[in-house]
Design an enzyme around this catalytic site. Structure first.
Site, PDB file in Angstrom:
ATOM      1  N   LYS A  10      52.718 -15.540 -17.127  1.00 16.76           N
ATOM      2  CA  LYS A  10      51.810 -16.154 -17.990  1.00 16.76           C
ATOM      3  C   LYS A  10      50.564 -16.554 -17.226  1.00 16.76           C
ATOM      4  O   LYS A  10      50.155 -16.619 -16.200  1.00 16.76           O
ATOM      5  CB  LYS A  10      52.324 -17.511 -18.632  1.00 16.76           C
ATOM      6  CG  LYS A  10      53.689 -17.100 -19.694  1.00 16.76           C
ATOM      7  CD  LYS A  10      53.180 -16.257 -20.667  1.00 16.76           C
ATOM      8  CE  LYS A  10      54.276 -16.176 -21.745  1.00 16.76           C
ATOM      9  NZ  LYS A  10      55.325 -15.413 -21.510  1.00 16.76           N
TER      10      LYS A  10
HETATM   11  C1  LIG Z   1      55.213 -15.532 -27.778  1.00 18.36           C
HETATM   12  C2  LIG Z   1      56.516 -16.098 -26.824  1.00 18.36           C
HETATM   13  N1  LIG Z   1      57.182 -17.193 -26.962  1.00 18.36           N
HETATM   14  C3  LIG Z   1      58.090 -17.722 -26.260  1.00 18.36           C
HETATM   15  C4  LIG Z   1      58.237 -17.261 -25.027  1.00 18.36           C
HETATM   16  C5  LIG Z   1      59.271 -17.881 -24.343  1.00 18.36           C
HETATM   17  O1  LIG Z   1      58.907 -18.397 -23.169  1.00 18.36           O
HETATM   18  P1  LIG Z   1      59.717 -18.908 -22.030  1.00 18.36           P
HETATM   19  O2  LIG Z   1      60.027 -17.690 -20.987  1.00 18.36           O
HETATM   20  O3  LIG Z   1      58.714 -20.014 -21.321  1.00 18.36           O
HETATM   21  O4  LIG Z   1      60.917 -19.502 -22.437  1.00 18.36           O
HETATM   22  C6  LIG Z   1      57.569 -16.103 -24.679  1.00 18.36           C
HETATM   23  C7  LIG Z   1      57.815 -15.477 -23.339  1.00 18.36           C
HETATM   24  O5  LIG Z   1      57.204 -14.491 -22.888  1.00 18.36           O
HETATM   25  C8  LIG Z   1      56.470 -15.500 -25.484  1.00 18.36           C
HETATM   26  O6  LIG Z   1      55.609 -14.419 -25.195  1.00 18.36           O
END
Ligand SMILES: Cc1ncc(COP(=O)(O)O)c(C=O)c1O
Length: 396
Positions: A195
């Site tokens: 990210k």
């Molecule tokens: C659109 C979206 N939502 C949620 C997530 C989940 O993030 P995390 O890995 O921090 O739980 C991601 C992860 O790539 C994502 O791309």
């Protein structure tokens, strides 16, 4: 003609250009070392400092750091009282986490198709999906381009629905001059390794709602009335379990990385925007390519650079094109394989790919190009050269 490496020619570059490596500098490394030497490595002072920094950056009254955006989305739904029998509207054009969390609450995910220009959930499609069981909407700021928040808020207000923004891609992005996560909504950020701001793994929820923030803190650490750090203070050993909470806390090691990352976020966002511009300047010359655009009222986070290519105009298909780019030593990716086409969702909800035609057709023709602040002038030129070379070779 310069043959693609996939067809036996020489690659544009000799070493692989990564898709999205983390931008870790000495400041992060030194800060982590200092936490490791500090004798306190889990949730403590650094998490509190990171929360304050996030709160001041976004403008939200509260920022609650967690171990992931997934935890943040799930907890936000739980605290909003989402339960079995409820319906939550979201986009199929997202990573599965945005939807899996709905299943975990016992509620039913209901998909609304996307807009053709931003690939984000369409407010008109949301309206079509509202029933008397609908309780919440999870819009996703796809690629870092904010959704039409005003339109979605109006729908939510009219139907008394909760909005939980999936802002996993959108730290630093703005809508009508205000930062995403400014507290007006409940916004969930991801700090996963790829990210725009990373803590290796991690996430945060921002909100102006005091009670909601308090519940997030309570539920994220077992439902304890005191966190581990406060328990260590003299006379602090007593605590209660007020609710059966979860174990979703961030560590001070992660927070130390995040604090340093946040300092470079705006500068890095600008670098991403410059790369996007260079790609678009080239790609706009091809009338079979659709480049990602930033609408006037927003500031794009440029977490991703998604391109749509009309492969009917080329003598190749999307998957072969990705392999051909790989053979040129350029990594690329696809965002996203729509969630409704995944076997769990097909088998349990009976979805067919074309139930959401805009999401599915976007997926079939989409390629995400590498975009990150450490890309050098040469790296960007190599991507452009590889694409031009492949377009020339495969043109019908
Ligand atoms: C659109 C979206 N939502 C949620 C997530 C989940 O993030 P995390 O890995 O921090 O739980 C991601 C992860 O790539 C994502 O791309």
């Amino acid at each position: 003609m310069n043959k693609p490496a996939l067809e036996g020619g020489n690659p544009v570059r000799m070493t692989l250009l990564s898709f999205s490596p983390p931008d870790i500098q000495n400041d992060e490394i030194e800060s982590v070392i200092s936490v490791l030497k500090s004798k306190w490595i889990t949730t403590g002072k650094k998490c509190a400092e990171f929360q304050r920094a996030l709160s001041s950056y976004t403008g939200a009254r509260h920022a609650v750091v967690l171990n992931s955006a997934t935890a943040g989305l799930f907890l936000s739904l739980k605290i909003a009282g989402i339960k079995e029998g409820d319906e939550i509207i979201t986009t199929p054009y997202t990573f599965a986490a945005s939807v899996n969390v709905i299943i975990h609450t016992g509620a039913k995910p209901v998909f609304a198709d996307i807009e053709e220009d931003t690939f984000s959930i369409s407010p008109e499609e949301i309206i079509k999906k509202i029933t008397h069981n609908t309780r919440a909407i999870i819009p996703v700021h796809f690629a870092g381009h904010p959704v039409d928040i005003d339109a979605i808020c109006e729908i939510a207000k009219h139907h008394n629905l909760t909005i939980i923004e999936d802002a996993a891609h959108a730290i630093g992005a703005e809508y009508k001059g205000k930062k995403i996560g400014n507290g007006e909504q409940k916004s969930v950020f991801s700090f996963h390794a790829v990210k725009n701001l990373t803590t290796a793994e991690g996430g945060a929820v921002t909100t102006n709602d005091d009670d909601f923030a308090g519940q997030l803190k309570l539920y994220s650490l077992h439902g304890q009335t005191k966190d581990a750090y406060s328990k260590l203070l003299v006379g602090g050993w007593k605590y209660d379990i007020a609710v059966p909470g979860y174990k979703f806390n961030m560590t001070d090691i992660q927070a130390a990385i995040g604090i340093e990352q946040l300092k470079r976020l705006d500068e890095n966002r600008k670098k991403r925007a410059l790369i996007a511009k260079q790609y678009s300047d080239l790609l706009k010359k091809y009338n079979f390519v659709k480049t990602p655009e930033a609408k006037k009222e927003i500031t794009h986070g440029w977490h991703l650079y998604p391109v749509i290519i009309d492969f009917s105009r080329l003598k190749t298909d999307r998957d072969t094109f990705i392999s051909a780019l790989g053979a040129e030593n350029i990594s690329s990716n696809v965002h996203f394989i729509p969630v409704h086409t995944m076997s769990y969702y097909r088998n349990n909800f009976g979805y067919k790919p074309l139930d959401f035609p805009r999401a599915y057709n976007t997926y079939l023709n989409e390629i995400s190009l590498p975009i990150y602040p450490q890309m050098s002038r040469n790296d960007i030129d190599d991507v452009k050269e590889a694409i031009s070379k492949l377009f020339t070779f495969y043109k019908k």
